[in-house]
Scaffold this motif. Structure first.
Motif, short mmCIF file in Angstrom:
data_model
loop_
_atom_site.label_atom_id
_atom_site.label_comp_id
_atom_site.label_asym_id
_atom_site.label_seq_id
_atom_site.Cartn_x
_atom_site.Cartn_y
_atom_site.Cartn_z
N MET A 55 12.83 7.73 -6.83
CA MET A 55 13.55 6.77 -6.00
C MET A 55 12.65 6.32 -4.86
O MET A 55 11.96 7.13 -4.23
N LYS A 56 12.64 5.01 -4.58
CA LYS A 56 11.79 4.47 -3.53
C LYS A 56 12.29 4.93 -2.17
O LYS A 56 13.48 4.89 -1.87
N LYS A 57 11.36 5.37 -1.33
CA LYS A 57 11.73 5.85 -0.01
C LYS A 57 12.20 4.71 0.89
O LYS A 57 11.71 3.59 0.79
N ARG A 58 13.17 5.02 1.74
CA ARG A 58 13.55 4.09 2.78
C ARG A 58 12.48 4.09 3.86
O ARG A 58 11.89 5.13 4.16
N THR A 59 12.23 2.92 4.45
CA THR A 59 11.14 2.76 5.41
C THR A 59 11.69 2.33 6.76
O THR A 59 12.49 1.40 6.85
N ILE A 60 11.24 3.02 7.82
CA ILE A 60 11.58 2.61 9.18
C ILE A 60 10.28 2.59 10.01
O ILE A 60 9.25 3.12 9.60
N ALA A 61 10.36 1.96 11.17
CA ALA A 61 9.23 1.94 12.11
C ALA A 61 9.67 2.61 13.40
O ALA A 61 10.84 2.51 13.81
N ILE A 62 8.73 3.30 14.05
CA ILE A 62 9.03 4.02 15.30
C ILE A 62 8.03 3.61 16.37
O ILE A 62 6.83 3.51 16.12
N GLU A 106 13.64 12.24 3.70
CA GLU A 106 12.54 11.63 2.93
C GLU A 106 12.37 10.15 3.27
O GLU A 106 12.27 9.28 2.40
N VAL A 107 12.32 9.88 4.57
CA VAL A 107 12.15 8.52 5.06
C VAL A 107 10.66 8.25 5.30
O VAL A 107 9.97 9.07 5.91
N ALA A 108 10.18 7.12 4.82
CA ALA A 108 8.80 6.70 5.10
C ALA A 108 8.74 6.13 6.51
O ALA A 108 9.57 5.29 6.88
N ILE A 109 7.77 6.60 7.29
CA ILE A 109 7.71 6.24 8.71
C ILE A 109 6.42 5.51 9.03
O ILE A 109 5.33 6.01 8.75
N TYR A 110 6.57 4.32 9.62
CA TYR A 110 5.45 3.62 10.25
C TYR A 110 5.57 3.86 11.75
O TYR A 110 6.61 3.57 12.34
N ILE A 111 4.52 4.39 12.36
CA ILE A 111 4.56 4.72 13.77
C ILE A 111 3.42 4.01 14.50
O ILE A 111 2.32 3.88 13.96
N HIS A 112 3.72 3.52 15.70
CA HIS A 112 2.70 2.80 16.46
C HIS A 112 1.52 3.72 16.75
O HIS A 112 1.69 4.88 17.15
N ALA A 113 0.32 3.22 16.55
CA ALA A 113 -0.89 4.05 16.63
C ALA A 113 -1.06 4.72 17.98
O ALA A 113 -1.39 5.91 18.07
N ASP A 114 -0.83 3.97 19.07
CA ASP A 114 -0.98 4.55 20.40
C ASP A 114 0.05 5.65 20.66
O ASP A 114 -0.26 6.68 21.27
N PHE A 115 1.26 5.42 20.20
CA PHE A 115 2.31 6.43 20.38
C PHE A 115 2.00 7.67 19.55
O PHE A 115 2.25 8.80 19.99
#
Length: 297
Positions: free
Chosen positions: A1-8, A32-41
């Motif tokens: 199943m494709k992971k759900r994606t969020i950004a933080i 099992e959430v895919a996370i995009y996180i801001h690089a500086d954070f």
């Protein structure tokens, strides 16, 4: 199943909230959430908590994938304002976990992270559309690509200079020449912020209005005025120092009085996630202490 994606996104925070941040990432890992996180954070987080190895980094709004379910802001209302620059016109809805004090925009309490995110993942929430303001200079590109504001655009006198004169034209007609320390042009979202502290009215989101609020006007008969969000404002500033300051939410620039400004509605809106248990009026009652009387305690 494709992971759900969020950004933080977030900024540096007080060590007292580290357990809540750790709880958040543990929750997202279990889901099992895919996370995009801001690089500086992410660099900051690595010094505070044990970070997972599979976090994906993003640097600006262009890096966010189209299938991002929502954007999660960790911090207070100031962090939420910065988050708008991360989302821009992508239509990705924004939710905020409040690690700050007031929490008008960041409405999820840090002790209710799991409950709130369960509701969001189950689509048990509402979207509140919020309008933004945009400022441009007639002879220079101010604020780069971030010339928009969710709360307000404010003109200040520079340094210790005496009051300035702000000549405001509305849709081609002179509205007023404000003799004051400055003026605030606020959205409904920003009507409960700086504008409110200067005597401006509270405006409901979605009402289709902005408000102009003077800061310490020389003429006390000059009061805040509500205008249509379709209005176009043009500003010319006079000052003995030949400089003035313009702020766009948390961003500021010092400009020459030769620089005229144009302020109007931004060409895009942003969407705030609001849980079913939270309403605009309940937030007003809680944050502004409406209905409370110390005589009852």
């Amino acid at each position: 199943m494709k992971k759900r994606t969020i950004a933080i996104y977030g900024r540096e925070f007080n060590p007292s909230v580290i357990p809540y941040v750790q709880q958040l990432f543990s929750y997202l890992k279990d889901k099992e959430v895919a996370i995009y996180i801001h690089a500086d954070f992410y660099k900051f987080l690595q010094t505070k908590i044990k970070c997972a190895d599979d976090l994906l980094l993003y640097y600006n709004y262009r890096d966010l994938p189209e299938n991002t379910l929502f954007f999660l802001s960790l911090g207070g209302d100031g962090t939420m304002l910065s988050a708008v620059s991360q989302v821009r016109d992508s239509n990705i809805p924004i939710a905020g976990i409040n690690f700050g004090r007031l929490g008008f925009l960041a409405s999820i309490h840090k002790t209710e992270i799991a409950t709130a995110l369960d509701a969001i993942f189950d689509n048990n929430y509402k979207l509140q559309t919020r309008e933004l303001l945009q400022v441009t200079g007639h002879d220079q590109h101010i604020f780069g690509e971030e010339n928009f504001a969710l709360n307000d655009i404010t003109i200040f006198r520079h340094g210790s200079s005496p009051m300035i004169t702000i000549n405001v034209t509305l849709d081609g007609e002179l509205l007023n020449s404000y003799w004051a320390d400055g003026i605030i042009i606020a959205t409904p979202t920003g009507s409960t912020a700086y504008s409110l502290s200067c005597g401006g009215p509270i405006i409901m989101p979605g009402s289709g209005n902005f408000v102009i609020t003077p800061i310490a006007p020389h003429n006390l008969n000059v009061r805040p005025i509500i205008i249509s969000a379709d209005s176009r404002l043009e500003l010319e500033i006079e000052s003995r120092e030949e400089q003035y300051i313009v702020s766009c939410d948390s961003k500021t620039e010092t400009l020459s009085t030769n620089t005229k400004l144009k302020i109007e509605r931004a060409p895009f809106n942003i969407n705030l996630i609001r849980l079913e248990t939270v309403s605009y009026f309940s937030t007003l009652r809680e944050k502004l202490l409406w209905g409370l009387d110390v005589r009852n305690y």
